[in-house]
Write a protein that holds these residues in place. Sequence first.
Motif, PDB file in Angstrom:
ATOM      1  N   ARG A 155       0.827  -1.212   0.000  1.00  0.00           N
ATOM      2  CA  ARG A 155       0.000   0.000   0.000  1.00  0.00           C
ATOM      3  C   ARG A 155       0.859   1.259   0.000  1.00  0.00           C
ATOM      4  O   ARG A 155       0.526   2.241  -0.666  1.00  0.00           O
ATOM      5  N   GLU A 156       1.948   1.240   0.742  1.00  0.00           N
ATOM      6  CA  GLU A 156       2.822   2.408   0.759  1.00  0.00           C
ATOM      7  C   GLU A 156       3.309   2.751  -0.643  1.00  0.00           C
ATOM      8  O   GLU A 156       3.344   3.916  -1.043  1.00  0.00           O
ATOM      9  N   ASP A 159       0.334   3.848  -3.063  1.00  0.00           N
ATOM     10  CA  ASP A 159      -0.090   5.218  -2.774  1.00  0.00           C
ATOM     11  C   ASP A 159       0.840   6.219  -3.456  1.00  0.00           C
ATOM     12  O   ASP A 159       0.395   7.242  -3.990  1.00  0.00           O
ATOM     13  N   GLU A 163      -0.220   8.806  -6.433  1.00  0.00           N
ATOM     14  CA  GLU A 163       0.071  10.238  -6.323  1.00  0.00           C
ATOM     15  C   GLU A 163       0.840  10.734  -7.546  1.00  0.00           C
ATOM     16  O   GLU A 163       0.572  11.825  -8.070  1.00  0.00           O
TER      17      GLU A 163
END
Length: 213
Positions: A155-156, A159, A163
């Motif tokens: 997820r890091e 994300d 972005e």
Amino acid sequence: MEELAREAGITVRTLRFYRERKLIPPPRREGRIAWYDDHHLARLRTIAALLERGHTLTGIAELAEALDHGRDVADLLGINPTEEEPVRLTPEELAARFEGEVTPENLAAALDLGYLGTDGDEIVHISRRLLDVSSALVREGIPLAEVLAAGARVREHVDQLAEMFAELVLRHAEEKDLQRLRPLARSVVEAEMSLAMDRQLQKREKSGAEDRL
């Protein structure tokens, strides 16, 4: 109530407090008798695991209140329901998906990630694709705790990717185009992930061949 408290490893006073804070749903009543079941016990064990992970009772109460009063789980967790299909499961069905792996600690981790919520007596998984993949990995012998930990690390990175694509679109288009261009961004990520897996497989095959020599 005394039996439920004893099974959950808490005092009756604590159980009454949880009821007052609406952390657990009310019991089924037959006259003056209040019946608690495995769903109440599972909720209490999840509360205990969340408290151990540093969550506050206020935060747990807010989540329980939103879910128990029928708020759409996809909206609650911020996921567009047109992209990911939520799956409703009974506790027994969830346990069957992950034999021996549905522990309070794993439930708490799944709640942290936003994978799971509760709606009445049902458990809701936010994504059928993630549910199918995670259960397949567990069937291959990978512990669910490690699958969830990997999900948190992934997820890091995703994300950051999201972005990056959002900034790219906003530099050259308008914000309304984000949703329309979303499939293109997803295709780029999927293709790059596939190529990266190919590189890793080739690297390990080459390393294994050299070790045999």
